[in-house]
Enzyme design. Structure first.
Site, PDB file in Angstrom:
ATOM      1  N   LYS A 191      34.830   6.259 -34.778  1.00  0.00           N
ATOM      2  CA  LYS A 191      34.556   5.673 -33.458  1.00  0.00           C
ATOM      3  C   LYS A 191      34.430   4.152 -33.550  1.00  0.00           C
ATOM      4  CE  LYS A 191      32.417   9.749 -31.304  1.00  0.00           C
ATOM      5  NZ  LYS A 191      31.160  10.443 -30.979  1.00  0.00           N
ATOM      6  N   SER A 239      29.065  14.180 -26.832  1.00  0.00           N
ATOM      7  CA  SER A 239      28.799  12.806 -27.241  1.00  0.00           C
ATOM      8  C   SER A 239      29.107  11.772 -26.168  1.00  0.00           C
ATOM      9  CB  SER A 239      29.564  12.480 -28.526  1.00  0.00           C
ATOM     10  OG  SER A 239      30.892  12.163 -28.257  1.00  0.00           O
TER      11      SER A 239
HETATM   12 CA   LIG Z   1      31.833   9.380 -26.539  1.00  0.00          CA
END
Ligand SMILES: [Ca+2]
Ligand SMILES: [Ca+2]
Ligand SMILES: [Ca+2]
Ligand SMILES: [Ca+2]
Ligand SMILES: [Ca+2]
Ligand SMILES: [Ca+2]
Ligand SMILES: [Ca+2]
Ligand SMILES: [Ca+2]
Ligand SMILES: [Ca+2]
Ligand SMILES: [Ca+2]
Ligand SMILES: [Ca+2]
Ligand SMILES: [Ca+2]
Lengths: 200, 200, 200, 200, 200, 200
Positions: free
Chosen positions: F138, F95
């Site tokens: 996140k 990611s």
């Molecule tokens: Ca990341």
């Protein structure tokens, strides 16, 4: 034409004989060359001993090519790739040595391997053909695949006793002490090349 | 001619003596050189110690070739391949050092190894011949294979007591302290080269 | 002459002192150089720490050669090989650092190591001599092998108390803080070189 | 002079602070450069994280040398070696990052590290100084070794509360956010270089 | 447009068919080339067999490009990167061979792969298309993703019996013996290239 | 200024979002380039998948730089180093792909990443932005660190439902299908560069 004949008509492919858990089998060694960093790429999930067989085959030809009339100088600045299908089947052992040497000699000389010929035998760096196992299973497999000529190590001569007569009568068996004999038997005659390719 | 004699007549092949689980045996070290990236290819399922023996043998010759009259400058831009058949049999230990040095000296000088000679001994980087094990089994094996001369480390002299007199009387035994003595004993005389090759 | 003296007369060989399972022992570090890809080949079944010692020794000399009067520029385009016999015996630890540095300094300068000298000590990249273990066993071994001078790390001075007086009286012991002192002690005087070689 | 001062006077050596199983300790990072294949040799039984610290330190200097007035262009065609004695003691962790950067900056600039300074801190690729552990043990060790100035990460400021006042009063503590501050503090003034070396 | 069509319009991307623990799936092979050290970078957590498939695909094209009208000489001094998303999913097996060959042929020729086509099959070094498993699951997955043409190995023809008629009537199935047939079917016609890219 | 803003003002640094055992976190990707052997150095205890992400990011830019207006030809004969602090914390997963691509695009273009922007998303070799996990954690982490703009994969749009409204109202969320969109959002405007650097 059976498959082995089709495959055999392209320079760089030779027919070997292997022993698997389920008896003997026919196995193709494919060789190609291309521009790039000098060296040898090996694929087909080959084990350590079989990778060494390919290195030995290439070194033998590079060291002895001039004497054998094989233009190995064409390898300068080129990479060699040897593959043994099927890609997911692990393979090992030294007995594909003669087949690898023949596939590479075919590739470098541009002469196809005669499709009716299959072979088995370990090769040493000086070209000696050393004995292998599984002669009976390998000859049964060759017969089953329509092969009509096989090349075996001279030192395996006694193992022919175990091969059924019905199989042996259909096979022309060559016994070789030096891999240069195997190459001479297996490669199509130079003047026959064009014709063989067209017949395929 | 017995096999060992046939093999010995080609430059680059030397006859060693090894100990296996089943007693002593004769072992051939084969060396070849070819165009390509400088370096050393090793095959024959060699263990770490035996691979280091080959590196030591090559370094010794490259560092001392000028003094020994061996044209090592011919190695520049060339690759060396050392193989020890049979391809599928794992091998290890330092005792093939003299055999590897002799095979490489034969290859580089173009002088074949005399086929009646076999040898065993560790080699250090400065050429000292260090003692090894299995003298009795190795000499029995040499005798059994028709070898008539063997080279052993000087420091193994006392082990000759264990060798049957019937074997010793058929063998000329050389004791060496420096690998240059082994090479001098084993290589055919320069003026004898052509003749030896023809006799093979 | 005892063996250690014979070995010492060739540039590139230095006598070290090691501790093994069976007490102390004398150990030879052999160095050679040859044309080829720049770099360092290491043989003798060396462990990670001992391989790093050889890298440190070579880097120290390459970085400080000009200052020390050692012609390291001769290494350009050449390969260095360091071997520690016996080939089959695993070895490890940092205490051969001074011996490796001395063997390489001898090789590069062409001056043999004085055969009566043995040494032990770790070396750092800036040339500091760091303390090691086993002083007593190492000096007993040196004495047993006919060595008459040993070089130890200054920081091991206190360990001399454990060494029997009968041994110490036969040994001239040097204590070094910097590896350049070890090299100065161990290498034969430049004007003595020709003579020493002839005496061997 | 205490040992740390002697070591500090040679360009390429910096004093770090480490935590071991037995409390804090002083640790020297040594750097050298030599002709050869571009790249980084690492010795001292360094773990993965500490090896990466050395790569980061070198990359930081190579990418930012021009801005910092450090002549990194001199690295072209040269090899860098970083060693952390003692050779047999495994070491790991990121906290030697500032020490490695300082040792390399000292080597490249030719300016010695001031021997009274020790340092600890992780470094990122952009030069940020990241916090580390063991501030108390590290400062006790610095004090014990006669160090009079230490550089710590700014983000470790709060950890100074744990350090005994008797230790803190003997130490000048610098807190750094960027490794360029560490280098500026640690390197001897340019005009002081000749004098410092002579005093050693 | 469905995603597969969007992806297909850029040269260097081909749609494959895979079998996972949860049935069949569509898989994209992405290829790119860039200046740099000749060679092949492989990403996507590929297993040994799948890495070898990529090597075989590239070698096949490099050895046969001239004959196939694919400008492989453009690879000289360039690096090839093959990636198979998703990046964290391990993948293995030989059946992406035709897809890798097609992605590379598309990249080198600049002709996009037709987005309505998906493919599966092992490739040998001489371009033979070898049979694979999971035909039923792969065709169900292709159908589900809006694919309207699939290329299968000729030797998998019998496996079509297992595919539901409702799926087969929506799919045009090509059976290939040689990978050059797969490439010819899959690449957009040369004069269609500009138009296809604009439609995307 | 908060730390993320300070870091963002130097070309070559981009702010990513990660999931750890303890929720979400902000993570910096740092990139630098230097003279040396072409290639990619990776540090920060990166796992296999994350290392492949960096390779993909660099290949994407090298293959598409001309089209994107990023001067990748400047990489010729230079080495790229990507580091992800903290140095001792193992990291893995795909990611960070958009963050690595953005950091490298910033480095090569000389345009800093806007410090108020953070990003997450896998990247394929053709630049597609693939979905990732942990959107909620996140975005909470971004909010906590004072980030005001985030870039997410378009295919993660549905995951925004899980993010508290109080967090979403402070964040400008961009949804990207292609990494070139991420780069365009994240890099400071070219005419703003000088000003931004001075403000830092
Ligand atoms: Ca990341
Ligand atoms: Ca094996
Ligand atoms: Ca076979
Ligand atoms: Ca071993
Ligand atoms: Ca032997
Ligand atoms: Ca170790
Ligand atoms: Ca020692
Ligand atoms: Ca680790
Ligand atoms: Ca430290
Ligand atoms: Ca495997
Ligand atoms: Ca597939
Ligand atoms: Ca993994």
């Amino acid at each position: 034409l059976p498959e082995s004949q089709r495959d055999g008509s392209m320079p760089g492919v030779a027919t070997g004989l292997a022993v698997t858990g389920a008896g003997g089998d026919v196995l193709y060694v494919e060789a190609a060359t291309m521009e790039g960093e000098a060296g040898l790429s090996l694929t087909g999930q080959l084990g350590d001993v079989m990778k060494e067989s390919a290195q030995i085959a290439l070194s033998y030809l590079r060291a002895n090519g001039a004497r054998l009339g094989i233009p190995v100088e064409a390898l300068s600045g080129r990479r060699v790739h040897v593959h043994v299908p099927a890609g997911a089947v692990p393979k090992d052992g030294p007995s594909a040595g003669v087949t690898m040497t023949t596939a590479l000699a075919s590739l470098l000389s541009g002469r196809p391997v005669r499709p009716e010929v299959a072979m088995t035998g370990e090769v040493s760096l000086t070209g000696r053909v050393l004995p292998i196992g599984g002669v009976k299973q390998k000859l049964l497999a060759a017969h089953r695949h329509g092969i009509t000529e096989v090349v075996l190590p001279k030192r395996n001569e006694a193992d022919l006793d175990d091969v059924p007569a019905a199989v042996l009568k259909d096979l022309r068996v060559h016994l070789a002490e030096d891999v240069s004999e195997v190459v001479a038997i297996a490669l199509a005659a130079e003047d026959a090349t064009a014709r063989t390719v067209q017949a395929a």
